[in-house]
Design a protein around this motif. Structure first.
Motif, PDB file in Angstrom:
ATOM      1  N   ARG A  88       2.125  -0.779   4.704  1.00 47.43           N
ATOM      2  CA  ARG A  88       1.796   0.597   4.350  1.00 47.43           C
ATOM      3  C   ARG A  88       3.085   1.417   4.342  1.00 47.43           C
ATOM      4  N   ILE A 106      -6.340   4.782   5.484  1.00 43.29           N
ATOM      5  CA  ILE A 106      -5.532   4.220   6.566  1.00 43.29           C
ATOM      6  C   ILE A 106      -5.461   5.159   7.763  1.00 43.29           C
ATOM      7  N   VAL A 138       1.723   4.788   0.405  1.00 47.31           N
ATOM      8  CA  VAL A 138       1.036   5.835   1.169  1.00 47.31           C
ATOM      9  C   VAL A 138       1.370   7.202   0.586  1.00 47.31           C
ATOM     10  N   VAL A 159       0.872  -1.171   0.000  1.00 46.12           N
ATOM     11  CA  VAL A 159       0.000   0.000   0.000  1.00 46.12           C
ATOM     12  C   VAL A 159       0.912   1.224   0.000  1.00 46.12           C
ATOM     13  N   HIS A 216      -0.607  -6.907   3.970  1.00 42.98           N
ATOM     14  CA  HIS A 216      -0.513  -5.543   3.436  1.00 42.98           C
ATOM     15  C   HIS A 216       0.484  -4.764   4.289  1.00 42.98           C
ATOM     16  N   GLY A 230      -2.627   4.301  -0.320  1.00 39.58           N
ATOM     17  CA  GLY A 230      -3.253   4.602   0.955  1.00 39.58           C
ATOM     18  C   GLY A 230      -3.251   6.085   1.233  1.00 39.58           C
ATOM     19  N   SER A 290      -3.110  -5.880   7.869  1.00 42.28           N
ATOM     20  CA  SER A 290      -2.424  -4.659   7.451  1.00 42.28           C
ATOM     21  C   SER A 290      -1.543  -4.206   8.606  1.00 42.28           C
TER      22      SER A 290
END
Length: 227
Positions: free
Chosen positions: A209, A80, A33, A31, A207, A54, A190
């Protein structure tokens, strides 16, 4: 380094961490960000083929992503950051997953908006693994009952999410979250960010981030970008 190069480096490191943990190369989704970064900063990642991103704030995502999604329609967007209930309508319209479901009032608001918009999103229940009073998230002891509550509302509970305390070793928190997920039959986790994603992958993250390692040091958020 350019965003494309950073993305390739991080993706390679994720694959290496998967191999070291005895997991398939593609076991973990990145993900990327993009909070505080504008569309021009994000496009190199999109042009490189990355499609999972994200955002922390609903307002920022609403300003940035509709035009990008029109050009890159296969993008998937995860929220998120903390979600205020008065922004639930925008969140359900914009995002494909909400990773920070953490209280009954919010779960009910998401359920109502899904019905109103005839649109479903994946939900992750955020667990406050460190039981920090200043941090959002469901207390670990309430995780099972809250997951049942969300399912009872008809939410698609895809998995769990956590942000370990900054002053503690993250691996035990990741291991604990993985245990909670197994107990609830939840397949997705996550967990893990730029500084600790290898430990998260070792403990079963699906996942991670990551923003800073891809886009560089974060820009200061705009004062009006409340989410």
């Amino acid at each position: 380094m350019p965003v494309r190069d950073n993305l390739e480096r991080v993706s390679g490191a994720i694959r290496d961490a998967c191999r070291q943990a005895g997991r398939p190369d593609d076991a973990v989704s990145l993900v990327a960000v993009t909070k505080t970064w504008d569309a021009d900063a994000v496009r190199p990642a999109l042009d490189a083929g990355h499609r999972l991103f994200g955002e922390n704030r609903v307002q920022e995502a609403r300003d940035k992503w509709p035009a990008l999604k029109a050009r890159y329609p296969d993008v998937r967007l995860h929220l998120i950051g903390h979600l205020q209930t008065n922004k639930t309508a925008d969140a359900v319209a914009l995002f494909d997953a909400i990773e920070t479901v953490d209280r009954p009032k919010l779960a009910a608001a998401i359920a109502r908006e899904q019905a109103r918009q005839d649109r479903r999103v994946d939900c992750f229940v955020q667990i406050n693994t460190g039981e920090e009073p200043q941090k959002s998230g469901v207390a670990p002891g309430e995780a099972a009952s809250f997951v049942r509550h969300c399912r009872g509302l008809g939410l698609t509970v895809a998995g769990l999410m956590c942000i370990p305390p900054v002053d503690r070793e993250p691996a035990p928190h990741f291991a604990f979250l993985a245990k909670l997920a197994r107990e609830q039959g939840l397949p997705q986790l996550s967990m893990g960010m730029s500084a600790d994603y290898a430990a998260a992958i070792e403990q079963g993250a699906t996942h991670v981030r990551i923003g800073t390692a891809i886009f560089g040091p974060r820009k200061a958020p705009r004062a009006a970008a409340a989410g």
